[in-house]
Motif scaffolding. Structure first.
Motif, PDB file in Angstrom:
ATOM      1  N   MET A  35      39.610  54.890  52.151  1.00 35.25           N
ATOM      2  CA  MET A  35      39.522  56.050  51.275  1.00 35.25           C
ATOM      3  C   MET A  35      38.404  55.851  50.263  1.00 35.25           C
ATOM      4  O   MET A  35      38.081  54.722  49.886  1.00 35.25           O
ATOM      5  CB  MET A  35      40.857  56.291  50.558  1.00 35.25           C
ATOM      6  CG  MET A  35      42.001  56.654  51.490  1.00 35.25           C
ATOM      7  SD  MET A  35      43.521  57.007  50.580  1.00 35.25           S
ATOM      8  CE  MET A  35      44.635  57.329  51.933  1.00 35.25           C
ATOM      9  N   SER A  36      37.813  56.922  49.816  1.00 37.93           N
ATOM     10  CA  SER A  36      36.675  56.839  48.906  1.00 37.93           C
ATOM     11  C   SER A  36      37.136  56.585  47.473  1.00 37.93           C
ATOM     12  O   SER A  36      38.296  56.760  47.122  1.00 37.93           O
ATOM     13  CB  SER A  36      35.872  58.139  48.974  1.00 37.93           C
ATOM     14  OG  SER A  36      36.669  59.230  48.582  1.00 37.93           O
ATOM     15  N   ASN A  37      36.169  56.161  46.638  1.00 36.67           N
ATOM     16  CA  ASN A  37      36.375  55.972  45.202  1.00 36.67           C
ATOM     17  C   ASN A  37      37.358  54.858  44.874  1.00 36.67           C
ATOM     18  O   ASN A  37      37.906  54.813  43.762  1.00 36.67           O
ATOM     19  CB  ASN A  37      36.845  57.278  44.537  1.00 36.67           C
ATOM     20  CG  ASN A  37      35.840  58.410  44.741  1.00 36.67           C
ATOM     21  OD1 ASN A  37      34.632  58.190  44.679  1.00 36.67           O
ATOM     22  ND2 ASN A  37      36.347  59.604  44.992  1.00 36.67           N
ATOM     23  N   ALA A  38      37.626  53.966  45.812  1.00 42.38           N
ATOM     24  CA  ALA A  38      38.519  52.852  45.538  1.00 42.38           C
ATOM     25  C   ALA A  38      37.774  51.778  44.755  1.00 42.38           C
ATOM     26  O   ALA A  38      36.548  51.675  44.802  1.00 42.38           O
ATOM     27  CB  ALA A  38      39.057  52.272  46.844  1.00 42.38           C
ATOM     28  N   ILE A  39      38.517  50.971  44.014  1.00 42.24           N
ATOM     29  CA  ILE A  39      37.900  49.892  43.240  1.00 42.24           C
ATOM     30  C   ILE A  39      37.215  48.904  44.184  1.00 42.24           C
ATOM     31  O   ILE A  39      37.630  48.735  45.330  1.00 42.24           O
ATOM     32  CB  ILE A  39      38.933  49.159  42.363  1.00 42.24           C
ATOM     33  CG1 ILE A  39      40.035  48.521  43.233  1.00 42.24           C
ATOM     34  CG2 ILE A  39      39.528  50.102  41.323  1.00 42.24           C
ATOM     35  CD1 ILE A  39      40.965  47.603  42.461  1.00 42.24           C
ATOM     36  N   GLY A  40      36.184  48.242  43.681  1.00 43.06           N
ATOM     37  CA  GLY A  40      35.438  47.302  44.503  1.00 43.06           C
ATOM     38  C   GLY A  40      35.539  45.867  44.042  1.00 43.06           C
ATOM     39  O   GLY A  40      34.830  45.007  44.564  1.00 43.06           O
ATOM     40  N   ASN A  41      36.413  45.586  43.066  1.00 47.20           N
ATOM     41  CA  ASN A  41      36.550  44.226  42.532  1.00 47.20           C
ATOM     42  C   ASN A  41      37.986  43.756  42.641  1.00 47.20           C
ATOM     43  O   ASN A  41      38.925  44.536  42.456  1.00 47.20           O
ATOM     44  CB  ASN A  41      36.133  44.173  41.056  1.00 47.20           C
ATOM     45  CG  ASN A  41      34.707  44.607  40.816  1.00 47.20           C
ATOM     46  OD1 ASN A  41      34.426  45.810  40.770  1.00 47.20           O
ATOM     47  ND2 ASN A  41      33.808  43.645  40.683  1.00 47.20           N
ATOM     48  N   ARG A  42      38.138  42.477  42.948  1.00 47.93           N
ATOM     49  CA  ARG A  42      39.459  41.864  42.890  1.00 47.93           C
ATOM     50  C   ARG A  42      39.793  41.563  41.429  1.00 47.93           C
ATOM     51  O   ARG A  42      38.899  41.219  40.639  1.00 47.93           O
ATOM     52  CB  ARG A  42      39.479  40.566  43.702  1.00 47.93           C
ATOM     53  CG  ARG A  42      40.887  40.060  44.027  1.00 47.93           C
ATOM     54  CD  ARG A  42      40.823  38.721  44.722  1.00 47.93           C
ATOM     55  NE  ARG A  42      41.143  37.633  43.803  1.00 47.93           N
ATOM     56  CZ  ARG A  42      41.055  36.346  44.114  1.00 47.93           C
ATOM     57  NH1 ARG A  42      40.614  35.979  45.303  1.00 47.93           N
ATOM     58  NH2 ARG A  42      41.385  35.422  43.226  1.00 47.93           N
ATOM     59  N   TYR A  43      41.059  41.686  41.064  1.00 49.09           N
ATOM     60  CA  TYR A  43      41.516  41.384  39.708  1.00 49.09           C
ATOM     61  C   TYR A  43      42.787  40.541  39.761  1.00 49.09           C
ATOM     62  O   TYR A  43      43.576  40.638  40.715  1.00 49.09           O
ATOM     63  CB  TYR A  43      41.865  42.662  38.926  1.00 49.09           C
ATOM     64  CG  TYR A  43      40.719  43.576  38.587  1.00 49.09           C
ATOM     65  CD1 TYR A  43      40.118  43.532  37.323  1.00 49.09           C
ATOM     66  CD2 TYR A  43      40.251  44.520  39.503  1.00 49.09           C
ATOM     67  CE1 TYR A  43      39.084  44.396  36.992  1.00 49.09           C
ATOM     68  CE2 TYR A  43      39.214  45.380  39.177  1.00 49.09           C
ATOM     69  CZ  TYR A  43      38.635  45.315  37.923  1.00 49.09           C
ATOM     70  OH  TYR A  43      37.602  46.167  37.597  1.00 49.09           O
ATOM     71  N   GLU A  44      42.984  39.756  38.728  1.00 55.07           N
ATOM     72  CA  GLU A  44      44.282  39.184  38.395  1.00 55.07           C
ATOM     73  C   GLU A  44      44.560  39.493  36.928  1.00 55.07           C
ATOM     74  O   GLU A  44      43.621  39.692  36.151  1.00 55.07           O
ATOM     75  CB  GLU A  44      44.320  37.669  38.615  1.00 55.07           C
ATOM     76  CG  GLU A  44      44.518  37.238  40.056  1.00 55.07           C
ATOM     77  CD  GLU A  44      43.209  37.229  40.828  1.00 55.07           C
ATOM     78  OE1 GLU A  44      43.217  37.558  42.030  1.00 55.07           O
ATOM     79  OE2 GLU A  44      42.168  36.893  40.221  1.00 55.07           O
ATOM     80  N   PHE A  45      45.822  39.543  36.564  1.00 53.02           N
ATOM     81  CA  PHE A  45      46.148  39.772  35.150  1.00 53.02           C
ATOM     82  C   PHE A  45      47.362  38.953  34.750  1.00 53.02           C
ATOM     83  O   PHE A  45      48.208  38.603  35.585  1.00 53.02           O
ATOM     84  CB  PHE A  45      46.373  41.266  34.860  1.00 53.02           C
ATOM     85  CG  PHE A  45      47.488  41.912  35.644  1.00 53.02           C
ATOM     86  CD1 PHE A  45      48.799  41.893  35.189  1.00 53.02           C
ATOM     87  CD2 PHE A  45      47.210  42.578  36.840  1.00 53.02           C
ATOM     88  CE1 PHE A  45      49.821  42.502  35.907  1.00 53.02           C
ATOM     89  CE2 PHE A  45      48.221  43.200  37.559  1.00 53.02           C
ATOM     90  CZ  PHE A  45      49.529  43.159  37.095  1.00 53.02           C
ATOM     91  N   LEU A  46      47.411  38.633  33.478  1.00 56.41           N
ATOM     92  CA  LEU A  46      48.515  37.868  32.903  1.00 56.41           C
ATOM     93  C   LEU A  46      48.999  38.606  31.667  1.00 56.41           C
ATOM     94  O   LEU A  46      48.217  38.909  30.767  1.00 56.41           O
ATOM     95  CB  LEU A  46      48.060  36.450  32.553  1.00 56.41           C
ATOM     96  CG  LEU A  46      49.143  35.469  32.097  1.00 56.41           C
ATOM     97  CD1 LEU A  46      48.767  34.041  32.506  1.00 56.41           C
ATOM     98  CD2 LEU A  46      49.360  35.525  30.585  1.00 56.41           C
ATOM     99  N   CYS A  47      50.290  38.887  31.656  1.00 59.28           N
ATOM    100  CA  CYS A  47      50.897  39.691  30.586  1.00 59.28           C
ATOM    101  C   CYS A  47      51.998  38.877  29.915  1.00 59.28           C
ATOM    102  O   CYS A  47      52.874  38.316  30.590  1.00 59.28           O
ATOM    103  CB  CYS A  47      51.475  40.978  31.188  1.00 59.28           C
ATOM    104  SG  CYS A  47      52.371  42.030  30.032  1.00 59.28           S
ATOM    105  N   LEU A  48      51.951  38.793  28.601  1.00 60.78           N
ATOM    106  CA  LEU A  48      52.999  38.142  27.822  1.00 60.78           C
ATOM    107  C   LEU A  48      53.876  39.219  27.177  1.00 60.78           C
ATOM    108  O   LEU A  48      53.364  40.147  26.547  1.00 60.78           O
ATOM    109  CB  LEU A  48      52.393  37.258  26.732  1.00 60.78           C
ATOM    110  CG  LEU A  48      51.554  36.065  27.190  1.00 60.78           C
ATOM    111  CD1 LEU A  48      50.872  35.412  25.988  1.00 60.78           C
ATOM    112  CD2 LEU A  48      52.397  35.054  27.944  1.00 60.78           C
ATOM    113  N   PHE A  49      55.181  39.085  27.343  1.00 60.86           N
ATOM    114  CA  PHE A  49      56.109  39.996  26.655  1.00 60.86           C
ATOM    115  C   PHE A  49      57.326  39.201  26.209  1.00 60.86           C
ATOM    116  O   PHE A  49      57.652  38.152  26.775  1.00 60.86           O
ATOM    117  CB  PHE A  49      56.505  41.179  27.540  1.00 60.86           C
ATOM    118  CG  PHE A  49      57.276  40.820  28.797  1.00 60.86           C
ATOM    119  CD1 PHE A  49      58.654  40.702  28.777  1.00 60.86           C
ATOM    120  CD2 PHE A  49      56.612  40.618  29.994  1.00 60.86           C
ATOM    121  CE1 PHE A  49      59.367  40.382  29.925  1.00 60.86           C
ATOM    122  CE2 PHE A  49      57.306  40.296  31.156  1.00 60.86           C
ATOM    123  CZ  PHE A  49      58.688  40.176  31.126  1.00 60.86           C
TER     124      PHE A  49
END
Length: 340
Positions: A1-15
């Motif tokens: 599909m078009s307009n999809a992101i082109g970068n891999r990401y990771e995230f870390l969330c503190l709660f």
């Protein structure tokens, strides 16, 4: 599909959770989830994704293309049927299985119109087949940084909810109440809480899977907004005070190769293992603290000097307009984050 992101990401969330139950375990009378060997608290991936869904549902009025597929108290087959009705060929007679091309059309329609399908994926073969989607965003179980102390607190309800035998009207119930001793018109109960726990949640975003669902930059921004704001719109007495603590750490893979085409491939595939990136964030109890009771009892640091080539770090905070603002490379000074 078009307009999809082109970068891999990771995230870390503190709660964190103060005087509440961050995630009840139905197999343990809804007591807070824990690792029985270490007594560290756990929050399931499903619980976190539910809060993200709830935020998106509120923020986007549950309207397509950001509607929510997995809603409370709904039949998931209803939107699947609609996916067939809205695509070429219609629903058919309902007795014949849809062919591969029709399944793909229905799947694409679901991805286009439901945020959580584009984001987390879904199994949509429970009725008229719309296939299965593996979502680009995956979230692991969150774990507390230190052991937590599950407690059962006795509570009193100053009323009862008795089913009075033979009562046929409100007057009958009133007559029954008038006959009862006052002490009989109250009940005892219990509430499960932890005094305090700081949790770390880790997530992963695949650019390759995003190509299949159409998960784009707007969807990504909405995800950051939801992660920072997910507990602000999900308050309940049972959960106490739950807060997402800034910043949200974001690791974006951008590549290093001098050739532009090869750098695009690197950005999608990634430039470093996820576990090495998560290890750059350190959360330690401050000196002299034995039993943490607030976020201030911890010190958060980030090892910027060990950030691998081809990976950019972002620090997401709540912006003036309520959404997430990302500061790349250098954290805002007001966070008090130690950078080494």
């Amino acid at each position: 599909m078009s307009n999809a992101i082109g970068n891999r990401y990771e995230f870390l969330c503190l709660f964190d959770c103060e005087n509440g139950n961050p995630n009840g375990d139905p197999d343990s009378a809804n007591a807070p989830r824990i690792d029985p060997e270490t007594m560290h608290g756990l929050v399931s991936d499903v619980a976190i994704k539910r809060r993200i869904r709830n935020y998106v549902q509120i923020a986007r009025d549950n309207q397509m293309p950001n509607a929510i597929f997995v809603e409370q108290a709904t039949n998931l087959n209803r939107p699947i049927v609609r996916a067939h009705e809205e695509t070429e060929g219609g629903l058919g007679d309902g007795n014949k299985k849809a062919n591969k091309g029709k399944v793909e059309l229905a799947k694409e329609w679901m991805c286009q119109n439901f945020y959580d399908v584009r984001t987390f994926g879904a199994v949509m073969s429970t009725g008229p087949n719309a296939g299965q989607v593996r979502g680009p965003v995956q979230v692991a179980f969150a774990r507390s940084l230190d052991p937590v102390l599950p407690m059962e607190i006795s509570i009193t309800r100053m009323a009862v909810a008795a089913d009075v035998s033979g009562a046929k009207s409100s007057n009958d119930y009133q007559a029954w109440e008038d006959e009862q001793p006052e002490d009989e018109l109250r009940t005892m109960g219990r509430k499960s809480i932890i005094p305090y726990g700081l949790y770390e949640s880790r997530g992963f975003i695949s650019a390759n899977l995003a190509q299949q669902t159409g998960f784009g930059d707007d969807d990504l921004q909405l995800l950051w907004d939801a992660l920072l704001g997910m507990y602000e719109h999900d308050r309940s007495a049972s959960k106490g005070l739950m807060s997402v603590r800034e910043p949200l750490f974001i690791f974006k893979h951008i590549g290093t190769d001098g050739d532009a085409e090869q750098r695009v491939r690197e950005a999608m595939l990634g430039c470093a293992p996820a576990h090495l990136l998560f290890e750059l964030v350190s959360v330690q109890k401050r000196e002299g603290v034995e039993a943490p009771r607030s976020f201030g009892d911890y010190e958060v640091s980030f090892n910027a000097s060990a950030l691998p080539p081809g990976v950019q770090v972002g620090f997401a905070v709540n912006g003036a307009g309520g959404g997430a603002e990302i500061v790349w490379d250098t954290p805002p000074p007001h966070l008090g984050l130690t950078v080494t």
